[in-house]
Enzyme design. Sequence first.
Site, short mmCIF file in Angstrom:
data_model
loop_
_atom_site.label_atom_id
_atom_site.label_comp_id
_atom_site.label_asym_id
_atom_site.label_seq_id
_atom_site.Cartn_x
_atom_site.Cartn_y
_atom_site.Cartn_z
N CYS A 264 50.01 38.77 62.56
CA CYS A 264 49.05 38.38 61.51
C CYS A 264 49.76 38.48 60.15
CB CYS A 264 47.83 39.30 61.52
SG CYS A 264 46.66 38.92 62.83
N CYS B 30 42.81 33.46 52.30
CA CYS B 30 41.51 32.88 51.95
C CYS B 30 41.70 31.75 50.94
CB CYS B 30 40.58 33.94 51.36
SG CYS B 30 40.17 35.30 52.46
N ASP C 17 62.14 33.63 15.26
CA ASP C 17 61.88 33.23 13.88
C ASP C 17 61.98 34.49 13.01
OD1 ASP C 17 61.39 30.67 14.57
OD2 ASP C 17 59.22 30.76 14.36
N CYS D 18 42.14 37.69 50.08
CA CYS D 18 43.58 37.64 50.20
C CYS D 18 44.06 36.23 49.96
CB CYS D 18 44.06 38.15 51.56
SG CYS D 18 43.72 37.02 52.91
N ASP E 5 49.56 45.70 61.26
CA ASP E 5 49.21 44.69 60.26
C ASP E 5 48.32 45.28 59.17
OD1 ASP E 5 49.02 41.82 59.35
OD2 ASP E 5 46.90 42.26 59.66
N ASP F 269 55.97 30.77 16.03
CA ASP F 269 54.61 30.22 16.06
C ASP F 269 54.56 28.83 16.67
OD1 ASP F 269 55.67 28.57 14.11
OD2 ASP F 269 54.58 29.50 12.45
N THR G 136 60.25 34.81 9.45
CA THR G 136 59.00 35.02 8.73
C THR G 136 57.81 35.05 9.68
OG1 THR G 136 59.94 33.88 6.83
CG2 THR G 136 57.56 34.20 6.85
N CYS H 149 48.78 38.77 57.12
CA CYS H 149 48.03 39.30 55.97
C CYS H 149 48.93 40.00 54.96
CB CYS H 149 46.96 40.29 56.45
SG CYS H 149 45.69 39.56 57.47
#
Length: 743
Positions: A397, A25, A441, A22, A724, A638, A443, A399
């Site tokens: 908590c 961590c 663009d 998670c 939780d 591009d 082309t 989480c």
Amino acid sequence: MTAPLRQPSIRQTRFKIDGMNCASCAAKIETAVRRLDGVADVSVSVTGASMTVSHGDALPEDKVLQQVARLGYGIARAEAKIHGRASVAKAHDHADHDHEGHDHGGEPVGERTIGSAHLLGDAESRQAWWRSRRAALTLACAAALLAAYGIGHLFPAAERWVFLAALLVGLVPIARRALMAALAGTPFSIEILMTIAAGGAVMIGATEEAAAVVVLFLIGEMLEGVAAGRASIQGLADLVPKTALVERAGGTIEVPAEDLAVGDVIVVRPGDRIPADGKIVEGASAIDEAPVTGESTPKRKGVTDGVFAGTISTDGVLKVRVTAAASDNTIARVVRLVEEAQEAKAPTERFIDRFSRYYTPAVLVVGTLVTLLPPLVAGGDWNEWIYKGLAILLIGCPCALVISTPAALAAGLATGARHGLLMKGGAVLEGFRRITAVAFDKTGTLTAGKPVVTDIVAYGRDERTVLALAAALEQGSSHPLAVAILDKAKAAKAPVPPALAAKAIPGKGVEGSFGGVAVFLGSGQAAGERAAMTEAQRLAIDSLNGQGKTVSALVADGVVAGLIAMRDEPRPDAAAGIAALKAEGIRAVMLTGDNRRTAEAIAASLGIEARAELLPQDKLRIVGELQRGGLRVAKVGDGINDAPAFAAADIRIAMGGGTDVALETADAAILHGRVMDVARMVRLSRAVMANIGQNIAVALGLKAVFLVTTIAGITGLWPAILADTGATVLVTANAMRLLRWRG
């Protein structure tokens, strides 16, 4: 004179990490590593199971490995591949470390290039969840709890002690992680809330509930890990077969696909997946690209056509010359780019991270006040209010809250990549929903980038003959217009006789002879110098030119025999793509340096506003004007021909395919050249942000409900942890719905 001080260079090193499940961590690891000397920055991806450390010339590598391993996670530094095998430096087991959260398998996990942060993750590095040590711990704790129920039923006097033993099976590793996180700079972690709540429950005699709560907490963590694995893009890497048939010494041998070298010729049988990017040198087949691009219709490909790894040859035997090593094929690049993108946090994710830093200490304060104030101020029962305070710690908590955003973003990025929509991080994904104008663009972006024959007008001969004569003159030429005529003749199966004494006339065209008849192909003006043109023929040329087409006139034996018109045609889905943007309330404009007549003809067919005959500085000026008008502008192209405008846009989108995508300067890329994909990126962004809003509402809403019911005495420890864990499961499941997004 004193020499100027040399500025230290900043490099990046990538690591693979096992056991994260998670965002909490990731936050603990990021905080711990950031505290080390010599580390400039850290970014961690739960779904990518990776960490990038920005550092000076000297990286305290052993300290990084030890710091992460001490928190209970497996860590591996990837080395460069040598002859297809990765050498990996791994954190080793220490007697004083608790590694319950990961597995120390000896398999190589990836490839790293110091300085550029390129990493190819091994799909096998993410272990099956049921084989992980976290799953083993969860099962052991659950088994201990069931055993405690059985023993407690048989021996009631020992009930408290057997439940205490069952509790310690899961709580000791959790408490150890809490201690290590506190020492590494994260004193207010989920583990500390869990440890205090379980310890307090034991003190007031609720040992059975404490043991059950620990099991539920571990189950919730395990489910988060499963979700992180599902949101990973690594499944895409599994599309590439493990072995390949390579031509050697007149025969074929089977070799590992990762050992293929550029230039090898591989044999692909009907039904086989292609093991590498390459070009067909022999054979033809319908190529099923659906597993990679989502295209439902196979494409017919033959000699000189490109193919990429993971696609399927459906009905023909192919020989393919490898053009990219395993670490640089299309799928590997997609995996690498998405893993890096998942480390880049979106604004919403950064806000949730900041909020959670204050949220957890606030939960401790609220739990303490609920425990102390009623007994001290109103004479309440201490055991009752201690129990309620502990339940509030579990309700609090974070989480579900901290996973609400990264789970949705990771699923969105992974889903986009599976549809050929690459976005460089959560900030880019989030930014697409605010786009109000798109500048294209022409082309190679709205058009295919190469002319094709659109019209053949014959005079005194049939169209097939006109095409055959023109193609005969153009044989051997690589000029784009010549290639267009030759491709059309091939598609029409027109016979192409050899031309005698064919030669180019600079600035005019090409001439030759067939059966004693002189033939010339060139511009309308040059043809008019060689043959008398009727008014109808001149009007036909003017009409075709008015449609933005280039016209070549064929003269045979001093008479105009035909006209061939060519144009760089719009992509098949360009008109639908522009219409889709308009349906989303987004303005579309075409910026091109091409002549106004051609640009307006293309724009009229697509229903898009056109700005033509522009220099690069003109395109930059127009993008600026749109932004000053309150629009957020995405630029599609591009990024080379109009770099200033590309750089100035709010979001830069590269249009291309495979390894040719201009990703260095782009924020996002459309891998498969579909104009419609710009609108799909916007829709995906809006779907992800709506999902995040739902997740946050569920996470905070459930906590608010159970906070009230706990203080009212309706619910206790069991429902608190279920609030939780349940919220985490709901939030995660909701985020995973994005993996089924089709746009």
